[in-house]
Design an enzyme around this catalytic site. Sequence first.
Site, PDB file in Angstrom:
ATOM      1  N   LYS A 135       0.809  -1.215   0.000  1.00  0.00           N
ATOM      2  CA  LYS A 135       0.000   0.000   0.000  1.00  0.00           C
ATOM      3  C   LYS A 135       0.844   1.267   0.000  1.00  0.00           C
ATOM      4  O   LYS A 135       0.373   2.333  -0.404  1.00  0.00           O
ATOM      5  CB  LYS A 135      -0.933   0.013   1.213  1.00  0.00           C
ATOM      6  CG  LYS A 135      -0.225   0.104   2.556  1.00  0.00           C
ATOM      7  CD  LYS A 135      -1.203   0.072   3.714  1.00  0.00           C
ATOM      8  CE  LYS A 135      -0.490   0.178   5.055  1.00  0.00           C
ATOM      9  NZ  LYS A 135      -1.443   0.118   6.188  1.00  0.00           N
TER      10      LYS A 135
ATOM     11  N   HIS B 195       1.421  -4.048  15.876  1.00  0.00           N
ATOM     12  CA  HIS B 195       1.991  -2.933  15.108  1.00  0.00           C
ATOM     13  C   HIS B 195       2.324  -1.797  16.065  1.00  0.00           C
ATOM     14  O   HIS B 195       1.490  -1.405  16.885  1.00  0.00           O
ATOM     15  CB  HIS B 195       1.009  -2.437  14.060  1.00  0.00           C
ATOM     16  CG  HIS B 195       1.473  -1.211  13.326  1.00  0.00           C
ATOM     17  ND1 HIS B 195       2.338  -1.276  12.260  1.00  0.00           N
ATOM     18  CD2 HIS B 195       1.213   0.110  13.518  1.00  0.00           C
ATOM     19  CE1 HIS B 195       2.582  -0.039  11.821  1.00  0.00           C
ATOM     20  NE2 HIS B 195       1.919   0.805  12.566  1.00  0.00           N
TER      21      HIS B 195
ATOM     22  N   GLU C 297       6.358  -6.116   8.426  1.00  0.00           N
ATOM     23  CA  GLU C 297       5.730  -5.504   7.253  1.00  0.00           C
ATOM     24  C   GLU C 297       6.284  -4.107   6.989  1.00  0.00           C
ATOM     25  O   GLU C 297       5.565  -3.112   7.032  1.00  0.00           O
ATOM     26  CB  GLU C 297       4.217  -5.438   7.435  1.00  0.00           C
ATOM     27  CG  GLU C 297       3.545  -6.792   7.612  1.00  0.00           C
ATOM     28  CD  GLU C 297       2.069  -6.672   7.906  1.00  0.00           C
ATOM     29  OE1 GLU C 297       1.466  -5.622   7.548  1.00  0.00           O
ATOM     30  OE2 GLU C 297       1.496  -7.605   8.505  1.00  0.00           O
TER      31      GLU C 297
END
Length: 449
Positions: A69, A197, A271
């Site tokens: 993204k 995260h 990520e």
Amino acid sequence: MKGFVDEPNYTIDLLEDGTTLGDVIDNHICEQALAEKNAFFVADLGDIVKKYTLWQNVMTQIKPFYAVKFNNSQAVIEILAALGAGFACTNKSEVALVLSCGVAPENILFTSLCKQLSHVTNAAKNGIDILVCDNETELRKIARCHPNARLLLQIATETHSEGEEMSMAFGSTLKNCRHLMESAKERGVQVVGVKFHISSSCKDMQAYTHALSDARCVFDMGEEFGFNMNILDIGGGFCGSEAQLEEIYRSMRPLLDVYFPPESGVSVIAEPGSYYVASSFTLAVNIIAKKVVARDQYDHPLDVEPSLNDEPAFVYYMNDGVYGSFASKLLEKAIAAPSVHKKSSKEEPVFASSLWGPSCDGLDQVVEHCLLPELEVGDWVIFNNMGANAMGGQSIGDFQKPPIYYLISACDWYEMQDAGVTLESAMKNFLAIPSCFQLGQEDRISAPA
């Protein structure tokens, strides 16, 4: 014109020693002086290779899954795939792009927490089995559309930055994780791991130790339910600096060794997104209009020298804005002041300035305040670190997405080959026009046709 984000063909310029990124920008600005003066990107693929090498050297136990993204440029996908990265996708368009670059389904994660039904079905159809989930509604959706899915439960973390609480909007509590596992067991869906995260704005490294402790608790819960817990995803939040990577890994290493040692069989993944691409893309933008305003009409605090208070202020309009390459401004991310692409002396006066996109929209302010020499219509300004959140903008009126000119230095190219990335492997797609890799002076800067 080749080089657009959404076009399958592109060329790469191989630069001989002594040729710099600035030389390439100068070359394309000279070309644009005879054309329409459109904005354009220059992307240094060698910078991505260096970031990958840095990750391998510092985050030794953690496999990267690039977050598509942040930048869906085909060249970025192909070079990271060739280097061995996995990919984290949030929708079926990203999945299709990554699959088209030859990435195997087992190297793709579907990480969106709010998934459209058709996207879940698409993931199942393409053999993408690892999905992220943080609530029962999503779990029921996945069980119905993708019964072979293997779930990562995203857990909530709390991080604190300077004077601001950064509580995640997403993520399950530990108590709710048990409920989700009960529900998954009833529906025959496998839970295989945990994701968390930590925001890149978080300066407290204890957030990682707390998150790892919570993840270990969830792993233990999963084992109680008979699940084969074997994946830990530490998410994104990596800004790109070596110091930050080292600090994060240093803070995590002791608990990784205790809770998730290599002999446990747990794969630790991450990520990274902007980490790989932010610094590799540079954007050149043209000034298309300007206004001179009195200082008392300038809406930014006068934080300049008193001697400048009587000087005018300038409002400049560029041929790209927040509805295009500066979309990250809508995410409340600050855009650094640009450099000016024209010769000027150190004695040249500077003026309070603001920079706007072309839409004439009140939200289309790219830089609220900076000090620049007076610019004229037709001048160019250069923005660095534009590789993240800049590739997905839509065209507004006659203002089109900027083309991307890719380059790599000869040194970086040979280092990439030494790392095992050869023309016979996935890198063959890079040589859309092999002649652009001739090292002669006349070919060292070749724009896409």
